[in-house]
Design an enzyme around this catalytic site. Structure first.
Site, PDB file in Angstrom:
ATOM      1  N   HIS A  58      -5.136 122.262 -43.417  1.00  0.00           N
ATOM      2  CA  HIS A  58      -4.698 123.291 -44.360  1.00  0.00           C
ATOM      3  C   HIS A  58      -5.553 124.520 -44.106  1.00  0.00           C
ATOM      4  O   HIS A  58      -6.722 124.411 -43.775  1.00  0.00           O
ATOM      5  CB  HIS A  58      -4.918 122.828 -45.808  1.00  0.00           C
TER       6      HIS A  58
ATOM      7  N   ASP B 297      -2.965 115.620 -53.963  1.00  0.00           N
ATOM      8  CA  ASP B 297      -4.240 116.307 -53.827  1.00  0.00           C
ATOM      9  C   ASP B 297      -5.108 115.998 -55.035  1.00  0.00           C
ATOM     10  O   ASP B 297      -4.977 116.595 -56.092  1.00  0.00           O
ATOM     11  CB  ASP B 297      -4.020 117.818 -53.698  1.00  0.00           C
TER      12      ASP B 297
ATOM     13  N   GLY C 129      -6.061 130.607 -47.602  1.00  0.00           N
ATOM     14  CA  GLY C 129      -6.047 132.062 -47.716  1.00  0.00           C
ATOM     15  C   GLY C 129      -6.726 132.718 -46.527  1.00  0.00           C
ATOM     16  O   GLY C 129      -6.917 132.091 -45.483  1.00  0.00           O
TER      17      GLY C 129
ATOM     18  N   ASP D 122       3.861 119.895 -51.183  1.00  0.00           N
ATOM     19  CA  ASP D 122       2.502 120.255 -50.774  1.00  0.00           C
ATOM     20  C   ASP D 122       1.606 120.306 -52.018  1.00  0.00           C
ATOM     21  O   ASP D 122       1.994 120.875 -53.039  1.00  0.00           O
ATOM     22  CB  ASP D 122       2.569 121.631 -50.087  1.00  0.00           C
TER      23      ASP D 122
ATOM     24  N   GLU E 131      -5.761 113.890 -49.184  1.00  0.00           N
ATOM     25  CA  GLU E 131      -6.765 114.879 -48.771  1.00  0.00           C
ATOM     26  C   GLU E 131      -8.145 114.384 -49.165  1.00  0.00           C
ATOM     27  O   GLU E 131      -8.358 113.903 -50.283  1.00  0.00           O
ATOM     28  CB  GLU E 131      -6.505 116.246 -49.408  1.00  0.00           C
TER      29      GLU E 131
ATOM     30  N   GLY F  63      -4.570 127.351 -42.037  1.00  0.00           N
ATOM     31  CA  GLY F  63      -4.478 127.679 -40.609  1.00  0.00           C
ATOM     32  C   GLY F  63      -4.578 129.172 -40.315  1.00  0.00           C
ATOM     33  O   GLY F  63      -4.865 129.567 -39.185  1.00  0.00           O
TER      34      GLY F  63
HETATM   35 ZN   LIG Z   1      -3.385 123.322 -48.677  1.00  0.00          ZN
END
Ligand SMILES: [Zn+2]
Length: 391
Positions: A209, A104, A182, A82, A134, A211
């Site tokens: 991302h 990312d 967060g 991730d 992303e 959630g």
């Molecule tokens: Zn994430």
């Protein structure tokens, strides 16, 4: 062995209107709780390890446990890096056993994000490994992830998404439509129309991302609009922390580390089971086992003799180093026959993560150079073959 190709898993979810959970793990307690939740719901699951968490645990050691868990369970799982920050992160993750990687580069301008992402996709696809990109920017507001994802939220534009996916070849796309990493401050406002048009124009599994804190209704609408993988961590970390805090008051007078951690798996597992059911991936394990490709390694084996007067030690040491660094190679075993009268005195056993590595390894410039200049001149007499692990 229930390690599966993530493309098949997420494509199935995308076609059938449900989402597979990707729970980030930061310890053995998380890993065990994820597997228990998936097994009790008969659900596929993605074991996710975030590069931003590597300061809390040793990635290599965690991967050994994660892979063992994946091999032991009967539910279909994939192991995913991730938020990989670089090409080298993705290469290392694949070497350690990840069969999906996220790149990312979303903090960079679009052209640089595309260039960085494409370099990871080219490498990973040559290893048979799918890639999540992303586009847009999912910021962090509060919680553990806040300092890792500073700045303002930037929404994904549907037009840019098309350009990005066509140019880079990513298999899945993480989109930014209003969630944050967060904990949320107040009620999150999600742009469902934007998500709808991204899904219509791309037709590939989408990823959310951040959630934590979304309502049941919001999750349902996300999944209806192409979200097939949901990354989820903060609420699990909170559930574990609440348990530790309640252990703390009970254990004030006695008990150490183990007393503090006692029972932290159960509340995490309960929250994960709630998510799995809400996202509709419960009782999907059986279907996926039938339709998805099992993830199997290939052993590239060479047995050889060297000419009478040559000493192969330096060549073997060099080969170990050079070959182990080639993307898709999991490990390199260089052997010498135990018996002096063996028909072949030496061996290479190079483990590839996936059959696609057979070609990319053969053509890799470092392999070609080593084979032509160092190995073949010494090893005049040799036999080689590739072996796919049997079911
Ligand atoms: Zn994430």
């Amino acid at each position: 062995m229930a390690l599966f190709d993530m493309r098949g898993m997420l494509n199935h979810a995308h076609q059938h209107g449900y989402a597979i959970a990707a729970f980030d793990l930061v310890s053995l307690d998380f890993l065990e709780a994820i597997i228990k939740a998936a097994e009790s719901c008969q659900a596929p699951v993605i074991l996710s390890l975030a590069e931003s968490h590597f300061e809390y645990f040793d990635f290599e050691l965690a991967m050994a446990a994660t892979e063992a868990a994946a091999k032991r369970t009967w539910v279909p799982v994939a192991i995913h890096l991730d938020h990989g920050a670089s090409l080298q992160s993705a290469v290392s993750a694949i070497r350690l056993g990840c069969n999906g990687v996220m790149v990312d580069a979303s903090t960079f301008p679009l052209s640089e994000n595309m260039a960085r992402t494409k370099s990871v996709v080219d490498m990973a696809h040559a290893c048979g490994v799918p890639v999540e990109g992303e586009l847009g920017y999912v910021a962090g507001v509060e919680g553990e992830d806040a300092e890792k994802h500073p700045g303002e939220l930037i929404y994904t534009s549907p037009e840019e998404a098309v350009r990005y996916v066509e140019h880079t070849g990513v298999d899945f796309l993480a989109v930014s439509i209003g969630t944050v990493h967060g904990r949320m401050r107040g009620e999150p406002q999600l742009d469902f129309d934007r998500l709808n048009s991204i899904n219509q124009s791309l037709g590939i599994p989408l990823v959310i991302h951040g959630g934590t804190g979304l309502s049941n209704e919001q999750f349902r609408k996300l999944i209806e609009r192409g979200v097939s993988k949901i990354n989820y961590f903060t609420a699990l970390a909170d559930a574990a922390a609440d348990q530790i805090r309640s252990n703390l008051s009970a254990a004030q007078t006695q008990g150490g580390y183990t007393a503090l951690l006692k029972g932290i798996q159960a509340p995490m597992q309960a929250e994960m089971e709630r998510c799995i059911r809400l996202w509709g991936s419960d009782e999907r394990a059986g279907e996926l086992l039938a339709v998805c490709q099992a993830w199997r390694p290939v052993d590239h084996i060479i047995i050889y003799n060297v000419s009478e007067d040559s000493d192969p030690e330096a060549m073997i040491a060099e080969g170990r180093k050079v070959l182990a660094a080639i993307p898709g190679v999991r490990e390199v075993f260089a052997g010498k026959a135990v018996k002096d009268d063996a028909g072949y005195r030496y061996s290479w056993n190079v483990r590839f993560c996936h059959p696609d590595v057979i070609d990319s390894y053969r053509d890799h410039p470092e392999h070609v150079k080593f084979a032509n200049n160092r190995f073949r001149p010494l090893a005049s007499d040799r036999i080689s073959s590739d072996f796919l692990e049997t079911a």
